[in-house]
Design a protein around this motif. Structure first.
Motif: not given
Length: 199
Positions: A80, A83, A85, A88
């Motif tokens: 997190e 990266n 993005d 999830d």
């Protein structure tokens, strides 16, 4: 499991990290007994106390990048940050290719995965750099376990609580209430800020 079985009855399902409750970043275990789902952090507290580990864990030879296997697979803690993005909150694995054979195998199967390449420095975690430090209380912990049993010992050393077991429904309800109060608080701050700006 024996402890909660004596209290709640037969256990039909147990998850050490139930992602349906807090996602991957949280850590609550869950179990099902008599068609009711319960949630707790008791196992989490025991695990992160490092008191219940085997003696060899404190002297592990594989907590580094000099590994005998061709491929290392684990959790990519910190994704997190490096990266966001790609995160999830359902879990992200790290795959480290240690040898040419490992790279050849990966090249064969990689098209079946959704992946990105990262610098190894971004994936470094404490257990890839050094063994877990042995707690000073570990000897006392196991002595107490043998003399006083499980619940007494983990309550004393691991922040274990008999009252931590919430039904899944109650846990979600408490979260909804807390989140709603937090949202109302944020909205009140926004209103105050807007009023101050108008003044």
């Amino acid at each position: 499991l024996n402890s909660i079985s004596r209290r709640f009855g037969p256990i039909y399902d147990f998850k050490f990290r139930d992602k349906s409750i807090t996602g991957w970043h949280g850590h609550r275990e869950s179990f099902v007994s008599h068609n009711k789902k319960y949630s707790s952090k008791n196992y989490t507290n025991i695990y992160y106390s490092h008191l219940a580990f085997r003696e060899c864990c404190y002297h592990c030879n594989y907590t580094n990048l000099n590994r005998p296997g061709d491929i290392t697979i684990g959790d990519f803690w910190g994704i997190e940050k490096t990266n966001p993005d790609f995160d999830d909150n359902k879990g992200c694995s790290i795959i480290i290719l240690n040898t040419l054979i490992g790279r050849e195998v990966w090249d064969i199967v990689k098209d079946d995965f959704y992946y990105i390449s990262e610098e190894i420095e971004h994936g470094m975690q404490p257990t890839l750099m050094h063994p877990v430090e042995k707690p000073n209380q570990r000897t006392d912990f196991w002595k107490s376990y043998k003399e006083n049993g499980f619940e007494f010992t983990v309550a004393k050393y691991c922040n274990y609580s008999r009252y931590d077991y919430l039904t899944y429904f109650m846990y979600k309800l408490v979260n909804v209430v807390i989140n709603e109060k937090f949202r109302k608080f944020l909205r009140s701050l926004t209103v105050r800020k807007e009023v101050e700006l108008k003044r």
